[in-house]
Structure formats: structure tokens, C-alpha cells
Design a protein around this motif. Structure first.
Motif, short mmCIF file in Angstrom:
data_model
loop_
_atom_site.label_atom_id
_atom_site.label_comp_id
_atom_site.label_asym_id
_atom_site.label_seq_id
_atom_site.Cartn_x
_atom_site.Cartn_y
_atom_site.Cartn_z
N PRO A 49 0.78 -1.24 0.00
CA PRO A 49 0.00 0.00 0.00
C PRO A 49 0.82 1.30 0.00
CG PRO A 49 -1.08 -1.59 1.40
CD PRO A 49 0.23 -2.22 0.96
N LYS A 50 1.95 1.32 0.68
CA LYS A 50 2.68 2.60 0.76
C LYS A 50 3.65 2.83 -0.41
CE LYS A 50 2.45 3.11 5.79
NZ LYS A 50 2.26 1.70 6.28
N THR A 51 3.75 1.88 -1.32
CA THR A 51 4.68 2.03 -2.45
C THR A 51 3.97 2.71 -3.62
OG1 THR A 51 5.87 0.05 -1.76
CG2 THR A 51 6.20 0.76 -4.03
N SER A 52 4.60 3.74 -4.15
CA SER A 52 3.95 4.47 -5.24
C SER A 52 4.14 3.72 -6.56
CB SER A 52 4.47 5.90 -5.33
OG SER A 52 5.74 5.89 -5.89
N PRO A 53 3.13 3.78 -7.42
CA PRO A 53 3.16 3.01 -8.66
C PRO A 53 4.27 3.43 -9.61
CG PRO A 53 1.27 4.51 -8.63
CD PRO A 53 1.87 4.56 -7.26
N GLU A 54 4.67 4.71 -9.55
CA GLU A 54 5.73 5.20 -10.44
C GLU A 54 7.02 4.38 -10.31
OE1 GLU A 54 3.89 7.19 -8.51
OE2 GLU A 54 2.79 8.39 -9.99
N LYS A 55 7.23 3.83 -9.11
CA LYS A 55 8.46 3.06 -8.86
C LYS A 55 8.61 1.87 -9.79
CE LYS A 55 9.50 4.64 -4.46
NZ LYS A 55 10.66 5.44 -4.16
N ILE A 56 7.50 1.34 -10.28
CA ILE A 56 7.60 0.10 -11.09
C ILE A 56 7.36 0.33 -12.58
CG2 ILE A 56 6.99 -1.38 -9.12
CD1 ILE A 56 4.21 -1.73 -10.53
N PHE A 57 7.13 1.59 -12.97
CA PHE A 57 6.84 1.85 -14.39
C PHE A 57 7.90 1.26 -15.31
CE2 PHE A 57 4.02 5.92 -13.95
CZ PHE A 57 3.01 5.14 -13.42
N LYS A 58 9.18 1.38 -14.92
CA LYS A 58 10.22 0.95 -15.85
C LYS A 58 10.29 -0.57 -16.04
CE LYS A 58 14.08 1.83 -12.59
NZ LYS A 58 13.38 2.75 -11.69
N TYR A 59 9.58 -1.30 -15.19
CA TYR A 59 9.59 -2.77 -15.32
C TYR A 59 8.37 -3.33 -16.06
CZ TYR A 59 13.01 -1.87 -11.72
OH TYR A 59 14.08 -1.36 -11.03
N LEU A 60 7.40 -2.45 -16.32
CA LEU A 60 6.11 -2.96 -16.82
C LEU A 60 6.23 -3.75 -18.12
CD1 LEU A 60 3.77 0.06 -15.94
CD2 LEU A 60 4.04 -2.09 -14.70
N SER A 61 7.14 -3.34 -18.99
CA SER A 61 7.21 -4.04 -20.29
C SER A 61 7.82 -5.44 -20.16
CB SER A 61 8.00 -3.21 -21.30
OG SER A 61 9.30 -3.02 -20.82
#
Ligand code: DX5
Ligand code: ZN
Length: 216
Positions: free
Chosen positions: A120-132
Motif C-alpha cells: 500500500p505505501k509504495t507508489s506506482p511510479e516506482k515500477i513503471f520501468k519494469y512494466l514491459s
């Protein structure tokens, strides 16, 4: 109507009757089985490990969606893959930033689908670079560790942000406090896989419970 993947969490099943409770949800239309692995370290609870997953594999008729709530997940990818996991999801918070991509690659090297989860406390932007690189992202809608907690609506607001930055094929899963109403909130925001433990297993009519999630 929809292609929502329903993944009942066996954390809410009777562990002394696991095969019976697995068949119960499979016959009621479950798409996957969600298996919560906790180590008493990354989360304050201990659940099941590799031998139990291997035993479940022998009786399960649907893919095993294994949610690793453990420290050092890289050490356990191979044993869980060999035990029969079809999807292995690890936590962003459990590994160092420069180890995320290698863990994703390790999971895929066994022909297993790779998932990354955020608390819950982790912002989604942190994982954007892994999405692909990922097959699935799991957005936790409770603090991981226990079943039967209350859905945190603000966590669901991460879903459209992830969806907007992800390839179309990404499976976006939510886990924690999911029922017919909170499930609908999540699917409207972009989720296409719902995990539910208590809502399914504590229901008097498991088939209707799964159906109501599918219609969410
Ligand atoms: C919690 C687990 C969940 C849990 C969900 O840490 O990851 O999968 O079983 O349980 P409910 O649906 O009862 O909130
Ligand atoms: Zn879970």
C-alpha cells in the motif's frame, strides 16, 4: 462478458482439507488458485512453502498463482518453479532496485509468468520501468500478511496509472479485502484479475460468490 481472472486465495481454505477446498473453488469456476507464501520476516506471518505447493500441483486443475511475501525471493524462484508455480509474483519492497530485472528474468527462464507486487505505501511510479518485462502486476489493497482485512480504496487509485503505462497484455491483479463491491471498484479502475480469500471461502454459496466477482 468479461475476461476477469478470478484467483481464490487458499489462505482462507481449511488446510486440513486442502484438496477438498481446491476442488470446491475449481468446480465453482475459479480460473487460478492464489497461494500466499509468507516467511515471518517480510510479513509478520508464516504460511506455506515449497513442499505444499508441490503437493497442490498434483491435485490442482488450474494454474497456480503463487504470491511470494518473502525476503530474498531470488533464492526461492527455482524451487517454486520446479514445484509447479505457473505465475510467480514477488514484492518490489523485498529486493534491491538493481535486482528487480534479474529476478524477473530468472522467473521467466523457467517458463513461468513473472509478477511484481507493491504494498500500500509504495507508489506506482516506482515500477513503471519494469512494466514491459512483466506478465502481471499485483497491487495490494491491504498490508500483506493476513486474510480478512478491510480494502484500502486509495490503493485502487494506482490501477489507472499502471494501466496507462503498461502494455495491453499486462495482467493487473488486486489482492486484499476484495468482494463484489470492492472488486467492481478495481475492475472499473483497470484491474483484470481479482484475488479473494474470505469473500469466496466464507460464503455460503461459493459459485455465486465467484460469479459475482466475475460480473464486477
Ligand atoms: C494477504 C494475502 C491475500 C489474502 C487475501 O496478505 O496476500 O491473498 O489471502 O484475503 P482476503 O481476500 O480475505 O482479504
Ligand atoms: Zn496474496
Amino acid at each position: 462478458m468479461s475476461n476477469i481472472i478470478i484467483s481464490p486465495s487458499i489462505l482462507s481454505a481449511d488446510f486440513a482439507n486442502l484438496e477438498r477446498d481446491i476442488k470446491l473453488v475449481e468446480e465453482a469456476g475459479a480460473d487460478w488458485l492464489h497461494i500466499d507464501v509468507m516467511d515471518g520476516h517480510f510479513v509478520p506471518n508464516i504460511t506455506i512453502g515449497v513442499p505444499v505447493v508441490a503437493s497442490i500441483k498434483k491435485v490442482a486443475g488450474v494454474p497456480l498463482d503463487v504470491h511470494l511475501m518473502i525476503a530474498n525471493p531470488e533464492k526461492y524462484i527455482e524451487p517454486f518453479a520446479k514445484a509447479g508455480a505457473d505465475i510467480l509474483t514477488f514484492h518490489y519492497e523485498a529486493v534491491k532496485e538493481d535486482e528487480i530485472k534479474p529476478v524477473i528474468d530468472l522467473i521467466k527462464s523457467f517458463g513461468v509468468k513473472a509478477g511484481l507486487s507493491i504494498k500500500p505505501k509504495t507508489s506506482p511510479e516506482k515500477i513503471f520501468k519494469y512494466l514491459s518485462y512483466l506478465d502481471m502486476v499485483l497491487v495490494m489493497t491491504v498490508e500483506p500478511g493476513f486474510g480478512g482485512q478491510t480494502f484500502m480504496e486509495d490503493c485502487a487509485l494506482k490501477l489507472p496509472l499502471i494501466r496507462a503505462n503498461a502494455p495491453e497484455s499486462l495482467i493487473l491483479q488486486v489482492d486484499g479485502g476484495i468482494n463484489d463491491k470492492t472488486g467492481r471498484v478495481c475492475t472499473e479502475l483497470g484491474a483484470n484479475s481479482l484475488v479473494a480469500g474470505n469473500y469466496i471461502y466464507k460464503s455460503a454459496d461459493i459459485k455465486s460468490a465467484i460469479m459475482s466477482l466475475r460480473q464486477a
